[in-house]
Design a protein around this motif. Structure first.
Motif, PDB file in Angstrom:
ATOM      1  N   ALA A   1      27.879   9.519  12.948  1.00  0.00           N
ATOM      2  CA  ALA A   1      27.404  10.265  11.786  1.00  0.00           C
ATOM      3  C   ALA A   1      26.430   9.437  10.970  1.00  0.00           C
ATOM      4  CB  ALA A   1      28.595  10.690  10.924  1.00  0.00           C
ATOM      5  N   GLU A   2      26.692   8.122  10.862  1.00  0.00           N
ATOM      6  CA  GLU A   2      25.794   7.253  10.099  1.00  0.00           C
ATOM      7  C   GLU A   2      24.450   7.096  10.791  1.00  0.00           C
ATOM      8  OE1 GLU A   2      28.694   4.202   7.719  1.00  0.00           O
ATOM      9  OE2 GLU A   2      28.634   4.040   9.905  1.00  0.00           O
ATOM     10  N   VAL A   3      24.450   6.995  12.118  1.00  0.00           N
ATOM     11  CA  VAL A   3      23.186   6.888  12.850  1.00  0.00           C
ATOM     12  C   VAL A   3      22.375   8.176  12.687  1.00  0.00           C
ATOM     13  CG1 VAL A   3      22.128   6.591  15.117  1.00  0.00           C
ATOM     14  CG2 VAL A   3      24.129   5.236  14.494  1.00  0.00           C
ATOM     15  N   THR A   4      23.054   9.312  12.757  1.00  0.00           N
ATOM     16  CA  THR A   4      22.363  10.592  12.569  1.00  0.00           C
ATOM     17  C   THR A   4      21.746  10.677  11.179  1.00  0.00           C
ATOM     18  OG1 THR A   4      23.877  11.696  14.103  1.00  0.00           O
ATOM     19  CG2 THR A   4      22.677  13.094  12.561  1.00  0.00           C
ATOM     20  N   ALA A   5      22.501  10.247  10.166  1.00  0.00           N
ATOM     21  CA  ALA A   5      21.973  10.270   8.799  1.00  0.00           C
ATOM     22  C   ALA A   5      20.799   9.313   8.647  1.00  0.00           C
ATOM     23  CB  ALA A   5      23.083   9.904   7.819  1.00  0.00           C
ATOM     24  N   LEU A   6      20.863   8.173   9.327  1.00  0.00           N
ATOM     25  CA  LEU A   6      19.765   7.206   9.276  1.00  0.00           C
ATOM     26  C   LEU A   6      18.488   7.797   9.859  1.00  0.00           C
ATOM     27  CD1 LEU A   6      19.980   3.465  10.081  1.00  0.00           C
ATOM     28  CD2 LEU A   6      18.321   4.827  11.320  1.00  0.00           C
ATOM     29  N   LEU A   7      18.613   8.471  10.984  1.00  0.00           N
ATOM     30  CA  LEU A   7      17.438   9.112  11.592  1.00  0.00           C
ATOM     31  C   LEU A   7      16.842  10.163  10.658  1.00  0.00           C
ATOM     32  CD1 LEU A   7      18.754   9.471  15.242  1.00  0.00           C
ATOM     33  CD2 LEU A   7      16.705   8.211  14.552  1.00  0.00           C
ATOM     34  N   ARG A   8      17.719  10.924  10.013  1.00  0.00           N
ATOM     35  CA  ARG A   8      17.247  11.941   9.066  1.00  0.00           C
ATOM     36  C   ARG A   8      16.494  11.289   7.902  1.00  0.00           C
ATOM     37  NH1 ARG A   8      21.573  14.682   9.093  1.00  0.00           N
ATOM     38  NH2 ARG A   8      22.631  13.579   7.401  1.00  0.00           N
ATOM     39  N   GLU A   9      17.017  10.163   7.423  1.00  0.00           N
ATOM     40  CA  GLU A   9      16.358   9.464   6.323  1.00  0.00           C
ATOM     41  C   GLU A   9      14.989   8.943   6.757  1.00  0.00           C
ATOM     42  OE1 GLU A   9      16.949   5.312   3.845  1.00  0.00           O
ATOM     43  OE2 GLU A   9      18.735   6.439   4.454  1.00  0.00           O
ATOM     44  N   ALA A  10      14.897   8.434   7.987  1.00  0.00           N
ATOM     45  CA  ALA A  10      13.619   7.918   8.483  1.00  0.00           C
ATOM     46  C   ALA A  10      12.588   9.034   8.592  1.00  0.00           C
ATOM     47  CB  ALA A  10      13.834   7.239   9.836  1.00  0.00           C
ATOM     48  N   ARG A  11      13.005  10.188   9.073  1.00  0.00           N
ATOM     49  CA  ARG A  11      12.062  11.308   9.173  1.00  0.00           C
ATOM     50  C   ARG A  11      11.611  11.767   7.784  1.00  0.00           C
ATOM     51  NH1 ARG A  11      16.089  13.286  12.794  1.00  0.00           N
ATOM     52  NH2 ARG A  11      15.550  12.947  14.993  1.00  0.00           N
ATOM     53  N   THR A  12      12.541  11.770   6.832  1.00  0.00           N
ATOM     54  CA  THR A  12      12.195  12.164   5.472  1.00  0.00           C
ATOM     55  C   THR A  12      11.155  11.221   4.880  1.00  0.00           C
ATOM     56  OG1 THR A  12      14.391  13.105   5.117  1.00  0.00           O
ATOM     57  CG2 THR A  12      13.113  12.577   3.151  1.00  0.00           C
ATOM     58  N   ALA A  13      11.336   9.920   5.120  1.00  0.00           N
ATOM     59  CA  ALA A  13      10.380   8.934   4.619  1.00  0.00           C
ATOM     60  C   ALA A  13       9.002   9.144   5.242  1.00  0.00           C
ATOM     61  CB  ALA A  13      10.892   7.528   4.910  1.00  0.00           C
TER      62      ALA A  13
ATOM     63  N   ASP B   1       3.484  10.994  10.944  1.00  0.00           N
ATOM     64  CA  ASP B   1       4.545  11.097  11.928  1.00  0.00           C
ATOM     65  C   ASP B   1       5.501   9.912  11.796  1.00  0.00           C
ATOM     66  OD1 ASP B   1       3.456  13.411  12.943  1.00  0.00           O
ATOM     67  OD2 ASP B   1       2.272  12.364  14.480  1.00  0.00           O
ATOM     68  N   LEU B   2       6.704  10.087  12.309  1.00  0.00           N
ATOM     69  CA  LEU B   2       7.705   9.026  12.270  1.00  0.00           C
ATOM     70  C   LEU B   2       7.185   7.786  12.988  1.00  0.00           C
ATOM     71  CD1 LEU B   2      10.663   8.216  11.584  1.00  0.00           C
ATOM     72  CD2 LEU B   2      11.274   9.053  13.856  1.00  0.00           C
ATOM     73  N   ALA B   3       7.363   6.636  12.362  1.00  0.00           N
ATOM     74  CA  ALA B   3       6.919   5.370  12.934  1.00  0.00           C
ATOM     75  C   ALA B   3       8.050   4.360  12.886  1.00  0.00           C
ATOM     76  CB  ALA B   3       5.706   4.835  12.169  1.00  0.00           C
ATOM     77  N   LEU B   4       7.865   3.236  13.605  1.00  0.00           N
ATOM     78  CA  LEU B   4       8.877   2.186  13.652  1.00  0.00           C
ATOM     79  C   LEU B   4       9.224   1.687  12.259  1.00  0.00           C
ATOM     80  CD1 LEU B   4      10.670   0.154  15.138  1.00  0.00           C
ATOM     81  CD2 LEU B   4       8.643  -1.318  15.407  1.00  0.00           C
ATOM     82  N   GLU B   5       8.238   1.578  11.386  1.00  0.00           N
ATOM     83  CA  GLU B   5       8.505   1.055  10.044  1.00  0.00           C
ATOM     84  C   GLU B   5       9.464   1.962   9.269  1.00  0.00           C
ATOM     85  OE1 GLU B   5       4.939   1.813   7.239  1.00  0.00           O
ATOM     86  OE2 GLU B   5       4.083   1.813   9.267  1.00  0.00           O
ATOM     87  N   ASP B   6       9.397   3.268   9.503  1.00  0.00           N
ATOM     88  CA  ASP B   6      10.333   4.179   8.836  1.00  0.00           C
ATOM     89  C   ASP B   6      11.757   3.950   9.331  1.00  0.00           C
ATOM     90  OD1 ASP B   6       8.211   5.636   7.460  1.00  0.00           O
ATOM     91  OD2 ASP B   6       7.745   6.469   9.431  1.00  0.00           O
ATOM     92  N   LEU B   7      11.887   3.810  10.658  1.00  0.00           N
ATOM     93  CA  LEU B   7      13.208   3.592  11.248  1.00  0.00           C
ATOM     94  C   LEU B   7      13.764   2.241  10.818  1.00  0.00           C
ATOM     95  CD1 LEU B   7      15.244   4.926  13.182  1.00  0.00           C
ATOM     96  CD2 LEU B   7      14.134   3.710  15.061  1.00  0.00           C
ATOM     97  N   GLN B   8      12.922   1.217  10.817  1.00  0.00           N
ATOM     98  CA  GLN B   8      13.377  -0.119  10.437  1.00  0.00           C
ATOM     99  C   GLN B   8      13.774  -0.175   8.970  1.00  0.00           C
ATOM    100  OE1 GLN B   8      13.612  -2.983  12.696  1.00  0.00           O
ATOM    101  NE2 GLN B   8      14.975  -3.359  10.959  1.00  0.00           N
ATOM    102  N   ALA B   9      13.009   0.512   8.123  1.00  0.00           N
ATOM    103  CA  ALA B   9      13.334   0.524   6.695  1.00  0.00           C
ATOM    104  C   ALA B   9      14.687   1.189   6.451  1.00  0.00           C
ATOM    105  CB  ALA B   9      12.235   1.241   5.913  1.00  0.00           C
ATOM    106  N   ALA B  10      14.947   2.291   7.163  1.00  0.00           N
ATOM    107  CA  ALA B  10      16.235   2.970   7.019  1.00  0.00           C
ATOM    108  C   ALA B  10      17.367   2.083   7.530  1.00  0.00           C
ATOM    109  CB  ALA B  10      16.215   4.296   7.774  1.00  0.00           C
ATOM    110  N   ALA B  11      17.139   1.386   8.643  1.00  0.00           N
ATOM    111  CA  ALA B  11      18.154   0.488   9.196  1.00  0.00           C
ATOM    112  C   ALA B  11      18.447  -0.664   8.237  1.00  0.00           C
ATOM    113  CB  ALA B  11      17.702  -0.049  10.549  1.00  0.00           C
ATOM    114  N   ASP B  12      17.405  -1.213   7.632  1.00  0.00           N
ATOM    115  CA  ASP B  12      17.601  -2.330   6.700  1.00  0.00           C
ATOM    116  C   ASP B  12      18.370  -1.892   5.455  1.00  0.00           C
ATOM    117  OD1 ASP B  12      16.267  -4.055   8.375  1.00  0.00           O
ATOM    118  OD2 ASP B  12      14.335  -3.867   7.357  1.00  0.00           O
ATOM    119  N   ARG B  13      18.192  -0.645   5.059  1.00  0.00           N
ATOM    120  CA  ARG B  13      18.912  -0.173   3.878  1.00  0.00           C
ATOM    121  C   ARG B  13      20.377   0.085   4.213  1.00  0.00           C
ATOM    122  NH1 ARG B  13      21.137   3.827   1.505  1.00  0.00           N
ATOM    123  NH2 ARG B  13      20.822   5.238   3.265  1.00  0.00           N
ATOM    124  N   VAL B  14      20.615   0.730   5.364  1.00  0.00           N
ATOM    125  CA  VAL B  14      21.987   1.089   5.725  1.00  0.00           C
ATOM    126  C   VAL B  14      22.778  -0.133   6.183  1.00  0.00           C
ATOM    127  CG1 VAL B  14      23.384   2.435   7.346  1.00  0.00           C
ATOM    128  CG2 VAL B  14      21.353   3.450   6.310  1.00  0.00           C
TER     129      VAL B  14
END
Length: 673
Positions: free
Chosen positions: A449-461, A468-481
């Motif tokens: 559930a947390e990984v799914t929420a992280l992906l949603r946050e990255a897409r929102t960013a 479009d979604l980029a690595l920096e969005d995914l990495q930023a969400a991972a660093d926050r979570v």
């Protein structure tokens, strides 16, 4: 159309349809108002006399009645002649899960038995089980009919078990089979003469449809229209609702593999090639919140294309007092039976609590009602039972014993490969694989559930940034979570978990199946012991405290992690000590004290003995780590490199670490905990 062998009841079904065209069939029988045995809906049963006028073309209802004749004959072929024509004073049972099908047999039984050239039996239909005392009243009326010298055919859902005195009188029993492709094809060929019908729907997809869903197919003026309607129903049956199926669940290989087998077995059962008794059909999913237990039940239903019925203690408790709550619980189970094949999912089954730990009459009654319901569902063909719990220890032992739940599956946080698969499925087209691997390593320890929420946050960013979604969005969400930790702290975590693995092995606990570390901490998973000796308790306490001792040995101090929360190492060790003294009588006293008693309320002498157990376990843990320091460092290095090690990898790294001569006996229960 394939005609490998004659279809039971075909001649009688076609004769029934011919009689409609000839106009020689009597009107449908009304139900006498004083017939106390008629439990079906009177409004549904009373038919306007105009409906009985002969027509050139059978209505869908009449076509379904013809199919019902074939279904009854299939049931009788497997059970023998006593099923539909029970002998005087004896009883036969026809299990019909669908309310619609029970209504059809009840309304049309004069037509059905007339076309089968059988005398009318004393027909009784099981009462709806929502009413308190319904089963008892039904059984009393059954006994009355039998004592009158009648042979009785009881059409039942199977939810209420017969009392022993009636069970001994049952001479035949069968389940009304689903509509098959051959049955439907034969009726369509009758309705559209001159055509060989090849149905555009599979056997198991057809079996998922309620009979009423076939109304547009049977009412179609042309065969092409009928087949078009059937193709639409195939699509509906294949995708009953949106959401992920089992192919979309990642990181839970044991659970997904077991539930995929259920889907395969359901297909074989519906095709008639696998008896229901051979199907593993009940599962207890155990694991912390957010790990996807509910999603697995939903994914099973979607992949199988069958009904999902969900309930929980809190859902039924809303109904009011115990009688209403049990009525709500039975109503949910009846819905699963009516929609069979189906998945009946009980969430948070530990909320029903353990009768051994409570004298509350409400709780005792609810658990007893749940046990009765589980037994009835287990005996019902086509119903797959799934339950979920965060705390297996709180579940009543009678609920989780084999026979009620065939398979116990631990549902933990997804393994690293599962996290990689989740990320890849979502963003593989825009983010390279090596980058996803690095992010996956950082996310080990998160729930699905947390990984799914992280992906949603990255897409929102990404949307907010207008791209479009980029690595920096995914990495930023991972660093926050889950922020990355420094090398020194990660090494401390790795040594802590490695010490758990080594100490557990040395004292003879069941082999660890998984060890992993993450910036949030780590965990070691191993099967639990169903029964424990005093030596086992000492070994388990040593294994639990080994992580804390390793920190002291390697770093000269300890962190607060070993005592952070009710599931921490110190909490688990203390709980083991309390159970040893209070529940298992491993100390000098035989008096039982509830292990749920807060430590501050325990007698002083008991608290002192618990503390002595903890000190002894800590001392043993220290000796093991000092003796096998090299193994601890070896496993810690592997954890730092891979973040996650399975049972085979751990076994290889433990080579040379022997079990102590007085180690715990490995009497394994077989379920991960």
């Amino acid at each position: 159309m394939d005609s490998a062998r004659p279809t039971p009841g075909l001649h009688e079904a076609l004769a029934y349809l011919d009689s409609l065209r000839a106009g020689d069939l009597a009107p449908q029988a009304d139900v006498p108002e004083d017939d106390e045995d008629a439990s079906y809906d009177t409004l549904d049963a009373l038919v306007d006399q105009q409906d009985a006028k002969p027509t050139l073309r059978p209505s869908p209802d009449e076509a379904l009645t013809a199919i019902a004749i074939m279904r009854l004959c299939h049931a009788a072929e497997s059970a023998g002649p006593d099923l539909l024509c029970p002998r005087p004073g004896l009883l036969s049972l026809l299990f019909v899960s669908s309310h619609e099908d029970r209504n059809r047999v009840a309304r049309r039984h004069p037509d059905l038995w007339r076309r089968l050239s059988l005398p009318f039996p004393a027909l009784m239909i099981e009462d709806p089980l929502g009413r308190v005392g319904a089963a008892k009243d039904f059984h009393a009326r059954l006994a009355g009919r039998l004592l009158s010298g009648n042979g009785v055919l009881a059409i039942v859902s199977g939810m209420a078990q017969l009392p022993p005195e009636l069970e001994t009188l049952v001479t035949a029993r069968a389940t009304l089979p689903p509509i098959t492709r051959r049955m439907l094809a034969l009726i369509l060929e009758y309705l559209h003469p001159g055509h060989d019908v090849d149905l555009p729907i599979s056997e198991n997809q057809l079996g998922k449809l309620a009979p009423v869903a076939l109304a547009p197919v049977l009412a179609a003026e042309t065969l092409d229209t009928a087949l078009t309607q059937l193709r639409r129903l195939e699509d509906v049956a294949r995708s009953p609702n949106g959401g992920p199926g089992l192919d979309d669940v990642y990181g839970q290989p044991e659970a997904v593999d077991a539930l995929r087998q259920v889907v395969s077995d359901l297909d074989a059962w519906r095709a008639g090639t696998l008896p229901w008794r051979e199907v593993t059909k009940s599962f207890l999913l155990t694991g912390p919140p957010g790990t996807g237990k509910t999603m697995l039940a939903e994914a099973l239903a979607r992949s199988a294309g069958i009904t999902l019925v969900k309930t929980s203690y809190s859902d039924v408790q809303k109904a009011g007092h115990q009688g209403d709550a049990l009525k709500a619980l039975n109503a949910a189970a009846e819905q699963a039976k009516t929609g069979s094949p189906s998945v009946f999912f009980i969430d948070e089954i530990d909320s029903f609590y353990n009768r051994n730990q409570s004298s509350n009459g409400y709780i005792l009654g609810m658990v007893n009602g749940l046990l009765t319901l589980i037994d009835a569902l287990s005996a019902t063909e086509g119903v797959v039972l799934v339950a979920a719990t965060n705390d297996r220890a709180r579940v009543d032992p009678a609920i989780v014993r084999p026979g009620r739940f065939d398979r116990h599956i631990r549902v933990g946080r997804p393994i690293r490969s599962g996290i990689t698969a989740m990320l890849s499925a979502a963003v593989a087209d825009v983010i390279p694989g090596p980058d996803l691997d690095r992010v996956s390593e950082q996310l080990v320890g998160l729930s699905g559930a947390e990984v799914t929420a992280l992906l949603r946050e990255a897409r929102t960013a990404a949307r907010k940034a207008g791209r479009d979604l980029a690595l920096e969005d995914l990495q930023a969400a991972a660093d926050r979570v889950q922020p990355q930790l420094g090398d020194a702290l990660m090494r401390r975590i790795a040594l802590h978990e490695a010490a758990h693995v080594v100490a557990g092995h040395a004292v003879g606990l069941p082999a660890a199946t998984l060890a992993r570390i993450s910036p949030r901490g780590g965990e070691v998973v191993r099967p639990h012991l169903n029964a424990m000796t005093a030596r086992d308790i000492k070994g388990m306490i040593a294994a639990v405290l080994a992580g804390r001792e390793a920190e002291d040995i390697f770093f000269g101090d300890v962190t607060s992690g070993a005592g952070a929360g009710s599931n921490s190492d110190l909490a688990q060790a203390t709980s083991l000590g309390i159970r040893a003294e209070c529940a298992f009588a491993f100390g000098p006293s035989l008096s039982w004290i509830s292990p749920d008693t807060p430590p501050t309320l325990l007698p002083t002498e008991v608290r002192n003995r618990v503390e002595a157990r903890l000190q002894a376990g800590q001392e043993e843990a220290r000796k093991i780590i000092v003796q096998h320091r090299g193994a601890v460092e070896r496993i810690a290095a592997a954890l730092l490199e891979h973040r996650e090690l399975d049972g085979a990898a751990l076994a290889g790294l433990l080579d040379g670490v022997e079990v102590q001569a007085d180690g715990a006996v490995q009497h394994v229960g077989g379920h991960d905990a």
